[in-house]
Design a protein around this motif. Structure first.
Motif, PDB file in Angstrom:
ATOM      1  N   ILE A   1       1.173  -1.126   0.002  1.00 12.42           N
ATOM      2  CA  ILE A   1      -0.029   0.166   0.197  1.00 12.42           C
ATOM      3  C   ILE A   1       0.890   1.282  -0.094  1.00 12.42           C
ATOM      4  O   ILE A   1       0.476   2.229  -0.519  1.00 12.42           O
ATOM      5  CB  ILE A   1      -0.920  -0.064   1.218  1.00 12.42           C
ATOM      6  N   SER A   2       2.065   1.165   0.603  1.00  9.84           N
ATOM      7  CA  SER A   2       2.640   2.566   0.820  1.00  9.84           C
ATOM      8  C   SER A   2       3.886   2.652  -0.757  1.00  9.84           C
ATOM      9  O   SER A   2       3.769   1.526  -1.332  1.00  9.84           O
ATOM     10  CB  SER A   2       4.048   2.398   2.070  1.00  9.84           C
ATOM     11  N   ARG A   3       4.417   3.670  -0.604  1.00  8.10           N
ATOM     12  CA  ARG A   3       5.525   3.814  -1.687  1.00  8.10           C
ATOM     13  C   ARG A   3       6.600   2.969  -1.354  1.00  8.10           C
ATOM     14  O   ARG A   3       6.776   2.574  -0.246  1.00  8.10           O
ATOM     15  CB  ARG A   3       5.893   5.244  -1.790  1.00  8.10           C
TER      16      ARG A   3
ATOM     17  N   LEU B   1       4.732  -0.995   3.081  1.00  7.46           N
ATOM     18  CA  LEU B   1       3.889  -1.295   4.118  1.00  7.46           C
ATOM     19  C   LEU B   1       2.869  -2.134   3.510  1.00  7.46           C
ATOM     20  O   LEU B   1       2.588  -1.707   2.325  1.00  7.46           O
ATOM     21  CB  LEU B   1       3.059  -0.004   4.579  1.00  7.46           C
TER      22      LEU B   1
ATOM     23  N   ASP C   1       0.127   8.314  -2.777  1.00  6.37           N
ATOM     24  CA  ASP C   1       0.898   7.823  -1.462  1.00  6.37           C
ATOM     25  C   ASP C   1      -0.103   8.812  -0.475  1.00  6.37           C
ATOM     26  O   ASP C   1      -0.218   8.165   0.656  1.00  6.37           O
ATOM     27  CB  ASP C   1       2.215   8.689  -1.274  1.00  6.37           C
TER      28      ASP C   1
ATOM     29  N   ALA D   1      -2.621   6.313  -0.114  1.00  6.82           N
ATOM     30  CA  ALA D   1      -2.553   5.123   0.747  1.00  6.82           C
ATOM     31  C   ALA D   1      -2.540   5.757   2.321  1.00  6.82           C
ATOM     32  O   ALA D   1      -3.049   4.821   2.884  1.00  6.82           O
ATOM     33  CB  ALA D   1      -1.071   4.807   0.340  1.00  6.82           C
ATOM     34  N   LYS D   2      -1.846   6.698   2.512  1.00  5.42           N
ATOM     35  CA  LYS D   2      -1.896   7.195   4.211  1.00  5.42           C
ATOM     36  C   LYS D   2      -3.637   7.182   4.648  1.00  5.42           C
ATOM     37  O   LYS D   2      -3.687   6.894   5.744  1.00  5.42           O
ATOM     38  CB  LYS D   2      -1.205   8.589   4.097  1.00  5.42           C
TER      39      LYS D   2
ATOM     40  N   ILE E   1      -4.753   3.795   4.636  1.00  4.63           N
ATOM     41  CA  ILE E   1      -4.324   3.246   6.019  1.00  4.63           C
ATOM     42  C   ILE E   1      -4.948   3.583   7.403  1.00  4.63           C
ATOM     43  O   ILE E   1      -5.504   2.786   8.019  1.00  4.63           O
ATOM     44  CB  ILE E   1      -2.680   3.467   5.968  1.00  4.63           C
TER      45      ILE E   1
END
Lengths: 392, 540
Positions: A214-216, A304, B70, B73-74, B77
């Motif tokens: 999911i993360s870079r 991640l 990104d 994505a954060k 999450i």
């Protein structure tokens, strides 16, 4: 839980279970249940998974009373697995009678001081007891709170060779992250490695996780063994702050946070494949580094990961199918399922077991446990389902 | 440097080069070629510059997209973590409620018969039969973790303010001792019992006692609840978790409150149950003691009764012989063989004979009763022809009935035979008819009837006499009892007739009962088996 399928047995294999709050009674009840259900044979060896809440010496005493002269291996878990589904605060037993299989157990201690030596000792002791018989595989039960498990696997390979089938799990402690136990006959030890060498049988294994990045991508700029120090030149903890937010980071040193983080493992990107090796966060250090459940190679690219129930269930099915692929028939199945998967699946955790049962056969005896790590050969995962099928 | 400034420099440079070419003395063809090359180079450079500008723009766009991804994505999450936390809290609440439900079921099932000496039962037994104090031991690790805690203590509060722990979950005995000492000295136990509502202890710099308790538990959140049942021992419950932040939920205290209430109710029920159980046990013990006493008294009575019968029998025998002599001599005297008698003498002799007869009857009856009771008499079972029996009775009682103008009727209703002792059974009917005649006033009616019913011959003697007070009926079969009746004051009797009748009927495996109503009359009914068992009956 009803535990209606605990009664599954196929002649030489029988299951036992107890959730009695008294450790001695729980051990004895589970052991006797398995022993009594094995009508034509006497149990020769057994695999046991039990809650870390039990008084472990008492539990083993109870088991030993019910299963005297039985080779016993296993360990504490973050939840136990029966054919009906997951259970907690219980003791599950898979007992095997004399069905022509060859077995020998080995124990290695001091895995916190010298993990390689512990693995080496466990394998060597088992090999000596095996007396040169034909080997099929080596089941390994390690301590999920001790780092350097890859070293332990190397220690095993030093004795058994790199081509030997070695699979197993890292024992857990109900997500308390305090102390795990490994069972060797009538002993419950910590910081140890217990192995069981199997012969005259076929072993199939499937290891799948189903997590997605999911993360870079993040470069590991500093790491030592299982301690991840820097990512992209910054303290590793900063990445967690960046992704999980300031509010969450207030609780970064609390176990409840690390418990929740097991649903978001760190994936080490393979150099030649798209596969990810997963690592869970065990704790955050004051210097901003992150202690993981397995080794983190410096220079690697990590991301991640995030999971979903559907992907996790699909992965479990794939693991079961892979395990059966090389077998003509199955005698029993052991399931090492990551504690993070139970956290992810929540109330659907039973569905995962049912899916696996539908693939391995509803009448096939199965027990398992929720672990802090799962491994096949030298591949150490967390967040995965490891299906070990033993048969012909 | 921007593309515009680069282009300006290029243009100026090109202009300078063109001027230079034009000013240098060269063949015009070469000059033209040089200018063309220069123009071509400039075009190439300009195009290259444009291409680079596009690539930079694309890269910039790509970077922006990556950054946006990104950021997303954060957000994913964080949302997922929030969702996860909510799900976990929900799962925990469900687990707590299920645990409470299971506990309540176990407690509610636990009020069946039990042995108070039993120990703590298995969790899987589904039935809890415990002493009130043992219920404090029901705090299992499973229950503690179902509520989202990792440590737990529960115990009984003593009158001294000390706590005796019954369950330790995730806490060592040493730690539990330290916690108990602190709870005692800080007065927290007294506070919890004064107000049993659960209270959460979390880090609070202004409250040093909170810090001490948390340190003793090595936790960041402790919930303390008092357990104060209206019956049974009071106690307290402490649950702790290592983290206070993410896992804390507002509903936790409510759930712990429900758990404490449930324990209090179970303890209360158990205490009441135990009280009832002990009372019942005490009662049973008393009943057993009384039964033993009664049995002993009964045995004593049986011995005394036998002794009495033996005594009566012996005395009666001894009395009967001289009485026969008295009666014989009185009879001889009344015949005048020893000289003529004066009317006054005759009257006295008549009284002697009458009282001697009465005394003989009394002695005979007593002897019979004594014999039957002592088992010395065995009732025979022989056929008795009813027709003959009734004829005999009619012959006996017809004159007496006629004398009192009584209607005497007898109906056998098809019963032609009785099985019994031919010597004793007629005495029963004689006795009953004799009573009927005696107590029925002139003009009344007496009816003797027989019938068959359920294998029994039912015989009843019914009269239209004065009747007897129902309160006296049960006593009528007792020895020497005579009902309060004016006739009894005039007519002498022994008070043994009905007693003898009852003994004879019971010796024939029959039953007898008497129904009476004052002013309406009395009915005595007795049954005899149509086919009595072959074993001769003894009454003792």
């Amino acid at each position: 839980m009803g535990s209606t399928h605990v009664g599954i047995a196929n002649g030489t294999v029988a299951l036992g279970w107890s959730n009695h709050p008294n450790a001695l009674t729980a051990g004895e009840t589970a052991g006797r249940m398995a022993s009594h259900r094995m009508t034509d044979h006497r149990p020769r060896w057994a695999v046991v998974f039990a809650s870390s809440w039990f008084d472990q010496p008492k539990l083993l005493e109870g088991l030993h009373r019910a299963l005297p002269d039985v080779i016993l291996v296993g360990g504490s878990s973050a939840g136990e697995i029966l054919p009906d589904g997951p259970t907690s605060h219980s003791c599950v037993v898979l007992a095997v009678g004399d069905d022509g299989m060859e077995v020998a157990s080995g124990l290695g201690v001091g895995a916190d001081r010298d993990p390689r030596l512990a693995g080496h000792e466990a394998a060597l002791q088992a090999l000596k007891r095996f007396q040169g018989k034909s080997r099929s595989g080596f089941l390994l039960f390690g301590d999920g709170l001790v780092g350097g498990y890859t070293e332990t696997l190397h220690g095993v390979q030093e004795v058994l060779g790199t081509q030997s089938v070695v699979a197993g799990g890292l024992m857990a402690d109900d997500l308390r992250f305090t102390q795990t136990y490994q069972y060797a006959d009538d002993q419950a030890l910590s910081r140890s490695v217990v192995g069981l060498l199997l012969g005259s049988c076929a072993i199939g294994m499937g290891l799948e996780h189903g997590f997605e990045p999911i993360s870079r991508p993040l470069r590991v700029t500093a790491a030592h063994a299982n301690i991840l120090q820097q990512l992209d030149g910054h303290p590793a903890m900063d990445v967690y702050e960046e992704y999980f937010g300031d509010e969450v980071m207030e609780h970064v040193h609390e176990k409840s946070f690390t418990r929740q983080l097991i649903a978001y493992p760190l994936g080490i990107q393979g150099e030649t494949t798209d596969a990810f090796l997963l690592r869970n966060v065990r704790e955050f250090s004051a210097d901003g580094s992150v202690v993981c459940t397995g080794e983190i190679p410096e220079g690697a690219t990590v991301r991640l990961m995030i999971g979903s129930k559907e992907l996790a269930l699909e992965a479990a099915s794939r693991a079961a199918q892979t395990a059966l692929r090389s077998l003509a028939s199955v005698r029993f199945v052991l399931l090492f399922d990551s504690a993070s998967r139970r956290a992810l699946l929540g109330s659907d955790a039973a569905r995962e077991i049912q899916q696996i049962r539908h693939i391995i056969g509803l009448s096939t005896p199965l027990i398992g446990c929720y672990t802090y790590g799962e491994h096949v050969l030298s591949t150490m995962q967390t967040g995965a389902a490891l299906v070990i099928a033993v048969g012909e | 440097m921007t593309n515009i400034s680069v282009r300006t420099i290029l243009l100026l440079t090109a202009s300078v080069i063109v001027v230079a070419i034009l000013t240098i003395e060269l063949d015009w063809m070469i000059k033209l070629l040089a200018i063309l090359v220069l123009l071509g180079s400039m075009t190439y450079v300009t195009l290259a510059l444009d291409a680079r500008q596009g690539q930079v723009k694309e890269l910039s766009q790509l970077r922006t997209t990556c950054e946006q991804l990104d950021q997303q994505a954060k957000r994913i999450i964080r949302s997922d973590l929030e969702l996860h936390r909510t799900q976990e809290a929900l799962d925990r609440k469900v687990a707590s409620l299920l645990a409470l439900h299971a506990l309540s079921q176990r407690f509610s099932l636990g009020h069946g018969p039990r042995d108070p000496r039993r120990g703590i039962p298995s969790e899987g037994e589904g039935r809890v039969n415990l002493h009130p104090e043992d219920l404090y031991g029901q705090l299992t690790p499973s229950l503690v973790s179902s509520f989202g805690f990792s440590k737990g203590l529960s115990g009984v509060c003593q009158s001294t303010g000390r706590v005796s722990w019954k369950t330790l979950v995730g806490v060592s005995e040493h730690e539990a001792q330290q916690i108990e000492e602190y709870l005692h000295t800080s007065g927290l136990i007294s506070q919890a019992l004064a107000n049993p509502m659960p209270r959460a202890v979390t880090p609070d710099q202004t409250n040093p006692s909170a810090a001490t308790l948390l340190a003793l538990f090595q936790s960041r959140c402790v919930v303390l609840a008092g357990i104060k049942p209206s019956a049974g021992p009071s106690g307290c419950l402490l649950l702790a978790r290592e983290d206070a932040g993410l896992s804390s939920e507002e509903g936790d205290q409510d759930l712990v409150g429900i758990l404490a209430d449930q324990l209090a109710i179970a303890i209360e029920s158990s205490a009441l149950y135990e009280e009832a159980w002990n009372a019942r046990q005490g009662l049973e013990r008393t009943v057993q003691e009384r039964t033993r006493e009664l049995e002993a008294a009964n045995a004593q009575l049986t011995r005394l009764n036998k002794a009495k019968s033996d005594f009566v029998s012996a005395v009666s025998h001894e009395l009967r012989t001289p009485l026969s002599a008295v009666k014989g001599y009185a009879s001889l005297l009344s015949t005048g063989q020893f000289g003529s008698l004066q009317p006054a003498q005759k009257e006295r002799l008549s009284k002697i004979e009458k009282h001697a007869d009465l005394l003989t009857d009394l002695i005979n009856n007593l002897l019979d009763i004594a014999r039957i009771e002592s088992g010395r008499v065995t009732m025979e079972s022989r056929p008795i022809t009813v027709k003959d029996l009734l004829a005999h009775l009619a012959e006996l009682f017809k004159p007496q009935a006629d004398a009192k103008h009584l209607t005497l009727s007898m109906d056998a209703d098809g019963v032609d035979q009785l099985l019994g002792d031919p010597k004793h059974l007629p005495r029963v009917l004689i006795n009953l008819l004799s009573n009927a005649v005696k107590y029925t006033p002139e003009g009344g009616a007496i009816r003797l009837s027989m019938s068959r019913h359920n294998g029994q011959i039912v015989t009843s003697v019914k009269d239209t006499g004065a009747g007897i007070d129902p309160s006296e009926v049960p006593k009528l079969f007792q020895e020497f009892y005579r009902a309060a009746h004016p006739i009894n004051e005039q007519v002498k009797g022994t008070g043994l007739g009905l007693t003898l009748v009852k003994r004879i009927i019971e010796a024939h495996q029959g039953t007898i009962q008497l129904q009476s109503e004052i002013g309406k009359g009395t009915t005595v009914t007795f049954t005899l088996p149509e086919h009595p068992s072959t074993t001769p009956q003894k009454v003792g």
